[in-house]
Design an enzyme around this catalytic site. Sequence first.
Site, PDB file in Angstrom:
ATOM      1  N   ASP A   1      54.210  19.675  54.998  1.00  0.00           N
ATOM      2  CA  ASP A   1      54.170  18.340  54.426  1.00  0.00           C
ATOM      3  C   ASP A   1      53.604  18.385  53.002  1.00  0.00           C
ATOM      4  O   ASP A   1      52.637  19.113  52.734  1.00  0.00           O
ATOM      5  CB  ASP A   1      53.297  17.445  55.315  1.00  0.00           C
ATOM      6  CG  ASP A   1      53.330  15.993  54.920  1.00  0.00           C
ATOM      7  OD1 ASP A   1      54.417  15.394  54.944  1.00  0.00           O
ATOM      8  OD2 ASP A   1      52.254  15.453  54.580  1.00  0.00           O
TER       9      ASP A   1
ATOM     10  N   GLU B   1      58.378  20.702  52.161  1.00  0.00           N
ATOM     11  CA  GLU B   1      58.678  19.378  51.636  1.00  0.00           C
ATOM     12  C   GLU B   1      58.051  19.339  50.246  1.00  0.00           C
ATOM     13  O   GLU B   1      56.842  19.127  50.106  1.00  0.00           O
ATOM     14  CB  GLU B   1      58.100  18.262  52.507  1.00  0.00           C
ATOM     15  CG  GLU B   1      58.477  16.885  51.971  1.00  0.00           C
ATOM     16  CD  GLU B   1      57.514  15.773  52.362  1.00  0.00           C
ATOM     17  OE1 GLU B   1      57.949  14.606  52.406  1.00  0.00           O
ATOM     18  OE2 GLU B   1      56.327  16.062  52.607  1.00  0.00           O
TER      19      GLU B   1
END
Length: 563
Positions: free
Chosen positions: A215, A275
């Site tokens: 993330d 990401e």
Amino acid sequence: MTDSLLTEIREDDTTAAWWRQAAVYQIYPRSFADANGDGIGDIPGILSRVDYLAELGIDAVWLSPFYPSALADGGYDVADYRDVDPRLGTLADFDAMVEALHARGIHVVVDIVPNHSSDQHEWFQEALAAGRGSAERERYIFREGVGADGSEPPTDWVSVFGGSAWERVEDGQWYLHNFAKEQPDFNWDHPEVRADFLETLRFWSDRGVDGFRIDVAHMLTKDLSEPLPSRDELDAIDRTSGSHPLIDRDDVHEIYAEWRQLFNSYDPPRTAVAEAWVDTPERRARYASAEGLGQAFNFDLLVADFDAAQFREIIVDNLEQAQRTGSSTTWVLSNHDVTRHATRYGLAPLQGRAVKQGAEWVAAGGPVELLDRDRGLRRANAASLLLLGLPGSAYLYQGEELGLHEVAEIRPEDRQDPAFFRGAEFDGLGRDGCRVPLPWTADGVSFGFGSAPAHLPQPDWFAAHAVDAQASDPSSTLSLYREALRLRHPLQTGETLEWIETGRADVLRFARPNGWQVVTNFGSEPFDLGEDAADVVLTSRALEGSTLAAETTAWIAPGSDRH
């Protein structure tokens, strides 16, 4: 298509390269299946649906966070990185799920959230108790305020979810949170932070996890040397220099090089995908390098209209990037952070941004118009079939195989996303609309999701999209995905394509190295496939003779001497 081609086995899925062309299905655990009847999806719920996942034909599942969390940000505020939220199950449940998925040939990827923790994390609670100047506070980013009494935040920076990026604690200091105030940023200069995340990666790898989705991988390291820049000064700094104080710094790759050493200590090596919202292909390539995480998301199709020129440019660009890095690219049309693509494609072509006003969708900056649901789904199926024909890995979001639209009709009091309450721009209404629990049956208190009302309200129109309403219908979106994923395994070959000119700007056609072709008609007029229609093995809408309808994709497989 010949039977021999259908039964041809691609590279052994147990090898280190399984991820390069995998179909990965994202599960948002709290909205997938509820086994204990509390209205929240859980790990036993996923376990109860492993046969569904196997029948779908995916290669891997990616689980959004399932860790203990106060749910200030849908589980991305993690209180304990090495446990399961008790509302979602236990570590034993997790182990049983992994075993069941592996038994069906499905790999397991889990979300790692390293930029920030929950404010309920043990370390942050220790930092609050320890006070100014303590070793405990050094694991996070605390600063004194400005002004005569320190009552103003250290800078005027704004968080991703709106409002100040700083929050004051009881003793007067402020801590940095680039997302919600319940998500304090870690200090990645601290050796204990680095060591603890290595332990977390080992913990899940030892439990059989095959890979990790990282993330906000571009935001871990920071340079907070005094004096801190103002917001305007920060915005003026080149984000491609590698030396921006907060974003996409060169030194973040020192962390991922260490992670890669750990991943490679396993057999086969653990995979990872970043990401990383960065500004250039060159910056993205560093995350996808073999010395780093190995793969990085390309989100370009998330902000593209249903348009042949945009799709072709994005495909060409990302395949070139993958070739330069030695990685494989990723293809994404929907995920837990964006409006579902069936809805985006049913709105005016304004990069998919829309908000709900009463019974109507309003395209940002454009005229009011009703959402054309049928057209949106037609285009979504065509785009999905094109995506599944591309070289690289395809990331699918739960519910897209059911043709689900965004759920806009959620009352403010029922919403959960902090982006909605804090004025951040996530398609106008925050992200709850793509996180509504799935419909498994056409009736029941929560359409088969569980035995209690779901934690986000499901609309009545979900009944027509339920799994049991589509499973035996050969014309359904679910049947299309199942057949596409079944055929994709034997057809997928190489990691290149060759463009075939069609004589029309609104029709794209390409061939893979084994002769498999994908044709997508983005236009409003039909396209004649001619004699190639005899070798069509799958279409998003039925052919009419040799004619490919508007907004339709066809797969053509080698099956005759012509190929």
